[in-house]
Design a protein around this motif. Sequence first.
Motif, PDB file in Angstrom:
ATOM      1  N   UNK A 162       0.663  -1.168  -0.102  1.00 39.92           N
ATOM      2  CA  UNK A 162       0.009   0.326   0.003  1.00 39.92           C
ATOM      3  C   UNK A 162       1.257   1.168   0.415  1.00 39.92           C
ATOM      4  N   UNK A 163       1.694   0.883   0.957  1.00 45.76           N
ATOM      5  CA  UNK A 163       3.012   2.573   0.792  1.00 45.76           C
ATOM      6  C   UNK A 163       3.120   2.837  -0.882  1.00 45.76           C
ATOM      7  N   UNK A 164       3.522   1.663  -1.047  1.00 41.94           N
ATOM      8  CA  UNK A 164       4.365   0.858  -2.445  1.00 41.94           C
ATOM      9  C   UNK A 164       3.813   2.033  -3.696  1.00 41.94           C
ATOM     10  N   UNK A 165       2.406   1.627  -3.466  1.00 44.22           N
ATOM     11  CA  UNK A 165       1.703   2.431  -4.261  1.00 44.22           C
ATOM     12  C   UNK A 165       1.123   3.561  -4.212  1.00 44.22           C
ATOM     13  N   UNK A 166       1.314   4.090  -3.158  1.00 44.31           N
ATOM     14  CA  UNK A 166       1.417   5.066  -2.620  1.00 44.31           C
ATOM     15  C   UNK A 166       2.773   6.511  -3.340  1.00 44.31           C
ATOM     16  N   UNK A 167       3.747   5.330  -3.071  1.00 46.14           N
ATOM     17  CA  UNK A 167       4.441   6.884  -2.833  1.00 46.14           C
ATOM     18  C   UNK A 167       5.674   5.702  -3.673  1.00 46.14           C
TER      19      UNK A 167
END
Length: 863
Positions: free
Chosen positions: A727-732
């Motif tokens: 989820x973090x990798x998709x946002x950043x």
Amino acid sequence: MAVRLAFAALAIVVAAPCLAQAPLTPPPLPGLPPGVTPEAIQRMLDAAGGPPPARAEAAPAVPPRAVEPAPPPAPEPESPAEAFYAPRLPSGTSPLRQFGYDTFAGLPVGGPGAVAALPPGYLLGPDDEIVVTLRGRVARNITARIDRDGRLTLPDLAPIPAAGRSLGQLRAELDARLARELPGTEAFVAVGAVRQVQVFVGGEVVRPGFQALTSLASVLDALAAAGGVKRTGSLRAIRIDGPGGTRRVDLYGVLSGRGEAPDLSLTAGDRIVVPPLGGTVAIAGEVGRPAIYELPPEVPVLPLREALALAGDTLRPQGVRFLLQQFDAAGRSSFAEIAPDRALRRGDLVMVLPSLQALVGQVRLSGHVLLPQLRSRGAAPTLRRLVGDPRQIRPDPYLRFAALIRVDPATRLKRVQPFDLGRLLAGQGDVPLADEDEVVLLGRAEIAWLSGPAVQRVLRGEAPPEDCPALAQLAVLAAGSPERFANVTGLGVIEAGPARCPEVFVEHPDLAAAALETAVLLTGEVRRPGIYPLAAEATLADLLAVAGGPTDTADLRNVELTRVVRIEGASAAPVERFLLDIESRNFAAVRVAPRDAVRFARVFIDRDTGPVRLAGEFVRPGVYDIRRGERLSDLIQRAGGLTREAYPFGAVFTRESVRVRQQEGFERAARELETSLLQVAAGRAVSAPAGRPSVDLGDAIRAGRELAASLREARAAGRMVVEANPAVLAARPELDLLLEPGDLLVVPKRPNDVSVVGAVLNPGALQFRSGQRAGDYVRAAGGAQRFADTSRAFVVLPNGQTQPAGLSSWNFSPEPIPPGSMVVVPQDPSPFETWGFIRDLTQLLSQISISAAALAVIARETR
């Protein structure tokens, strides 16, 4: 007491069939002494007892008694004659020995051993033992001796006069008496033991004095009993005085087998006198028996032809010369080449030498063949005839380069002339051969050595090994003209490959340089890249047949051919580069020449070279191959994402390149620490800080050594801090890591503990409690120890990051720590800081702690 010598018993086969017995096998003759030929022994027997018997007639009545040989005498020092000729011999020539004297070392003491039969002419005398076997009307075995009156007394018969009569006469006399006095009786007569005689041996012998011998002994037996003739004595003028008068014996007639055989027989009362050595000459060089020979006593000179006959004649039937060294009237050494009819004088030395040491009509085949051959040029006048049947070539020959090594008849310099073995076997390119030509074939092993590390290092200027003449010569040539081998230096040093110098390059050092000068460099996507010599132009298909062909990843549409163009009359040679499209695989259409370079490029493949491993809480963990430019989120998605128990904040990501740098950092810190320890041990002034007690220097040095050993033993994990939450990798997207081959990502389950290690009273793992800070866990572990440095305590977070623990009042941290963290409380490092041992102990301890924590997670999740 008489010395009894047994002889082999042979019966006269004249008895009735009922009395016939199987003939006895006569014992063999004793071994011949060194230097005495069978003809010489026959001469001695003839001289001692008359002509040989026509048939065997007598047999010994008792078993023969063994005659032990004399103990070998101590080796004689160099005689005056040998010392006279030794310094006159050319260097490298074996010392000359006097001819004939070693003969006596092998002769047995006490006379000859048992022989098959006595000759009928053997003269009987007092003390001879006679064995008579009677068969017929009277059957009896009688043994009697000839008494001092010379009579033989047998039962029922009148005494028979025997002394002075031969053995054959005694048999005839006995047969006549039996026919008259005992008709119907036959007699078989044998000699059981022969009488003993005394002779005196004096002069130049080892043990002069009286010698007890048998009546069959000869002059040689007497000399052997006296220890042999000394090298200062004559073999050609031995004088024998006895009842029959005086005579001279020349032993050369017996020892050399030339001339008339002398009379070697002895009688009781004979005296043998060996006079001093007479004049000598020496024959050395290429003769059958180089030695020092004595001149005849009556003649002061000896024709060279006769001296050569004594020496066994020349080894070469033709093409020899005779170099005479003699002394002139002033005592000076003079040399002259003489003819065989020249007479030699006392003290002359003749060297028999070849007139011309040259090879005519010889050719040779060697190298990669089953059996090296030396052939006549008449039988193999050309290359094709010499190579002959291809079946004599060993498997895996190199067909594109072989060598004809030719010696220039005018300058005697060797020259390497390459030729194409494949064309020769196909019936093309035949060349006439000359005298002393050598054809050398090479195999694939020798060609692989040219591409090996030893050759490439020498071409780059490194010192060659001492055991390879080809590399030593190549180093000199490469240093004198670097451009000479520029066509083969683009391969690079390949550590793998044969390093030992092949035998063909040891025997022919020029061959390696000649092969490299004409070589084609084949690099890139071929199965066996390397250096391939060419004797002439060939096709690319010929080279690829040796190199194994292109690999499956070769880009055949972009094959690069580099060639040096030599223009006649021009002072420059431009380099031209061609880009070939051989996708049709018509390699036979491409012609390559010596000194070309062919490079097969690799097609671009999106897949990277190496796998990436996922472990832990993935839906589909395992090993995945990656494409170039693939990121961490792409791989997590290929693995089906994370499970519900996954703890991405505690993900452990390792990379090999990072691990290598961390391990080098540990080693570097250990070296710096040991260097500081040496400075302190050398007497560096140490002063304790004001207000603090002094610290024992020995304890500090021991502690520093233990820390250096710990640093060396520490195992770096190569951990990197990454974001593994999809989820973090998709946002950043900027946090999405680019993957490399060999990466490892481990996502553990969500832990429920916090570890406290270091200088605390009860280190270990404590249950995670939400909202608690580092100080709470330290107090739960019993608190800090007395020598703990709480101001430098730190926390290793689950993702690999570190932060101060905030245990002191001045750096208090109100932030709670997440589960899976590790609180590290170090000991007080002030002694080491005082002496400059460690600049930043906290950083080192944090790196070791991070590596240890990462390795623990990896070990737990990959079991």
